[in-house]
Enzyme design. Structure first.
Site, mmCIF file in Angstrom:
data_model
loop_
_atom_site.group_PDB
_atom_site.id
_atom_site.type_symbol
_atom_site.label_atom_id
_atom_site.label_comp_id
_atom_site.label_asym_id
_atom_site.label_seq_id
_atom_site.Cartn_x
_atom_site.Cartn_y
_atom_site.Cartn_z
ATOM 1 N N GLU A 16 11.970 -116.458 57.303
ATOM 2 C CA GLU A 16 13.076 -115.652 56.767
ATOM 3 C C GLU A 16 13.855 -114.948 57.869
ATOM 4 O O GLU A 16 13.273 -114.436 58.823
ATOM 5 C CB GLU A 16 12.512 -114.609 55.794
ATOM 6 C CG GLU A 16 13.396 -114.376 54.607
ATOM 7 C CD GLU A 16 13.534 -115.628 53.748
ATOM 8 O OE1 GLU A 16 14.614 -116.247 53.795
ATOM 9 O OE2 GLU A 16 12.592 -115.982 53.039
ATOM 10 N N SER B 66 32.949 -122.303 32.525
ATOM 11 C CA SER B 66 31.522 -122.097 32.765
ATOM 12 C C SER B 66 30.889 -121.508 31.513
ATOM 13 O O SER B 66 31.506 -120.695 30.820
ATOM 14 C CB SER B 66 31.317 -121.124 33.937
ATOM 15 O OG SER B 66 29.962 -120.736 34.033
ATOM 16 N N LEU C 298 18.450 -116.961 44.988
ATOM 17 C CA LEU C 298 18.024 -118.362 44.892
ATOM 18 C C LEU C 298 19.177 -119.317 45.189
ATOM 19 O O LEU C 298 19.112 -120.492 44.891
ATOM 20 C CB LEU C 298 17.448 -118.648 43.504
ATOM 21 C CG LEU C 298 16.247 -117.795 43.084
ATOM 22 C CD1 LEU C 298 15.772 -118.183 41.690
ATOM 23 C CD2 LEU C 298 15.106 -117.921 44.081
ATOM 24 N N SER C 299 20.233 -118.779 45.761
ATOM 25 C CA SER C 299 21.360 -119.591 46.247
ATOM 26 C C SER C 299 22.175 -120.245 45.149
ATOM 27 O O SER C 299 22.514 -121.430 45.206
ATOM 28 C CB SER C 299 20.891 -120.643 47.256
ATOM 29 O OG SER C 299 20.499 -120.023 48.439
ATOM 30 N N SER C 300 22.522 -119.465 44.136
ATOM 31 C CA SER C 300 23.417 -119.994 43.111
ATOM 32 C C SER C 300 24.777 -120.337 43.702
ATOM 33 O O SER C 300 25.412 -121.315 43.291
ATOM 34 C CB SER C 300 23.574 -118.985 41.972
ATOM 35 O OG SER C 300 24.000 -117.723 42.452
ATOM 36 N N SER C 301 25.244 -119.576 44.696
ATOM 37 C CA SER C 301 26.555 -119.855 45.289
ATOM 38 C C SER C 301 26.538 -121.185 46.039
ATOM 39 O O SER C 301 27.446 -122.001 45.883
ATOM 40 C CB SER C 301 26.981 -118.718 46.218
ATOM 41 O OG SER C 301 26.067 -118.547 47.292
ATOM 42 N N ASP D 235 20.876 -122.563 53.191
ATOM 43 C CA ASP D 235 20.998 -122.683 51.740
ATOM 44 C C ASP D 235 21.676 -123.983 51.342
ATOM 45 O O ASP D 235 21.179 -124.732 50.497
ATOM 46 C CB ASP D 235 21.788 -121.495 51.172
ATOM 47 C CG ASP D 235 21.080 -120.177 51.377
ATOM 48 O OD1 ASP D 235 19.902 -120.191 51.814
ATOM 49 O OD2 ASP D 235 21.702 -119.128 51.123
ATOM 50 N N TYR E 249 22.692 -107.074 55.681
ATOM 51 C CA TYR E 249 22.519 -108.400 56.271
ATOM 52 C C TYR E 249 23.257 -108.521 57.600
ATOM 53 O O TYR E 249 22.690 -108.913 58.624
ATOM 54 C CB TYR E 249 23.009 -109.454 55.272
ATOM 55 C CG TYR E 249 22.893 -110.887 55.733
ATOM 56 C CD1 TYR E 249 21.737 -111.618 55.484
ATOM 57 C CD2 TYR E 249 23.929 -111.519 56.403
ATOM 58 C CE1 TYR E 249 21.621 -112.950 55.886
ATOM 59 C CE2 TYR E 249 23.829 -112.837 56.816
ATOM 60 C CZ TYR E 249 22.673 -113.542 56.552
ATOM 61 O OH TYR E 249 22.574 -114.848 56.953
#
Length: 390
Positions: A32, A66, A123-126, A170, A220
């Site tokens: 990480e 969507s 969880l990296s939806s983008s 990702d 970040y």
């Protein structure tokens, strides 16, 4: 819900969907805050992700729909676009912008997106939305990009169109994921090895803290800058381009060059974590889940104490897991500051684990987490209609 997607598409657009695609989310099993330090990460694709149904139209309009969001924009095809606030459709729109900027002749499309990845969970939806859109456009318009080209394109959208300073992990994981394999990816060279990940009688539990993690609003970018400061200090005596160019022994010999205590802790995490990924690949390859679990716990402790990106929510999940005999290992996953933890749980004990971790977490935090079971799945691809229609 996914079994109803074709009906929903027909209801929205009064015609059949001609093509369907799927791109997964991802978890990082270990490694990480390494991707922007030129080191090794070990993500895998999960069995949650983003579905995209598409049909062309002759009106030169991009119709974004969507089942997860209310916004229903109809946007005319044009040469360039700009980001619109924090809307969900910025992610696919940015992909269109890059295809058009590269000179591809696109036509209007009617699109229905549906994702079963928890939003803002880490969880990296983008990345899942970006990669499924890029894969679909590449397929529909025969654009000729390789899968790696699509990964780089999607990362550029995230960095330059969306404005999040992420690494490439990702997008890479959701594109190149393989069933029952983790990807040991060198984030500097983009070389990777698919590591057999036979979890035996264990499955992957994903525990969402339900504390949303918004990267752009988190610390970040501060961590990125701290790592750069550590690298600058070490470069006084070492010929390196990234923190992960050295191992723990070399770091210990030269750590005196970093005079700021906080910067020292950040560098220690990164370099030791990079070494843990190498050990984890060996453990997984040898079906040694006990050793892999030990490394997961060590990773979490380092992220909590040295990198300081955990928090009471993530720590509560890992604290519970350490005392559950049916858990081989657990750690936070993703950038931290909320989001998700993962645990390797015996499949036969998953329901008990879910009940007990929810009870423990709620008693400590005051609200419940969400617990999901997942397998390690495949990366982006086109779907046969029967996969969705059932």
């Amino acid at each position: 819900m996914k079994s109803h997607l074709y009906k929903e598409f027909n209801k929205l657009f009064n015609k059949e969907a001609e093509n369907a695609y799927f791109s997964p989310g991802r978890v990082n099993l270990i490694g990480e805050h390494i991707d922007y330090n030129g080191g090794l990460v070990m993500p895998c694709a999960i069995t949650f992700g983003t579905y995209l149904l598409v049909s062309p139209n002759n009106e030169g309009v991009l119709r974004f729909r969507s089942l997860n969001f209310e916004d229903k924009p109809d946007i005319a095809l044009q040469n360039n676009y700009t980001k619109t606030g924090e809307k969900w459709f910025n992610y696919p729109l940015g992909i269109f912008e890059y295809f058009l900027k590269d000179g591809h002749d696109l036509q209007g499309l009617d699109m229905l997106f549906y994702g079963d990845i928890p939003i803002s969970s880490g969880l990296s939806s983008s990345a899942s939305i970006e990669v499924v859109t890029a894969f679909a456009l590449n397929d529909l318009f025969d654009a000729g990009y390789s899968k790696l080209d699509l990964v780089k394109l999607a990362k550029s959208v995230e960095n330059n169109f969306i404005g999040v300073n992420c690494g490439i992990m990702d997008q890479f994981a959701v594109a190149f994921g393989e069933k029952n394999k983790a990807l040991m990816l060198n984030c500097d060279t983009l070389d990777y090895q698919a590591v057999d990940s036979n979890l035996g009688d264990h499955i992957l539990a994903i525990i969402n803290t339900n504390k949303p993690r918004k990267l752009a609003e988190s610390k970040y970018n501060e961590r990125v800058q701290e790592c750069q400061a550590a690298l600058t200090a070490l470069k006084q005596e070492l010929d390196i381009n990234n923190l992960c160019d050295i191992d723990t022994a070399t770091f210990n010999q030269h750590s005196y060059l970093i005079t700021d205590g906080v910067i020292l802790k950040r560098a220690q995490h990164v370099i030791e974590e990079n070494d843990r990924v190498k050990l984890a690949a060996v453990a997984l390859s040898n079906n040694n889940l006990a050793e892999f679990g030990r490394l997961m716990y060590a990773s979490h402790d380092s992220l909590r104490d040295l990198y300081e990106v955990s928090g009471q929510e993530l720590d509560a999940i890992v604290a519970y897991s350490k005392n559950d005999v049916n858990v081989a290992g657990a750690r936070m996953t993703g950038a931290g500051f909320g989001g998700c933890a993962i645990a390797l749980v015996k499949e036969s004990a998953f329901d008990d684990f879910s009940t007990n971790v929810i009870e423990y977490y709620t008693s400590k935090i005051g609200y419940a987490p969400s617990v999901y079971r997942s397998l390690i799945g495949d990366g982006v691809g086109e779907l046969e209609p029967s996969v969705i229609r059932g």
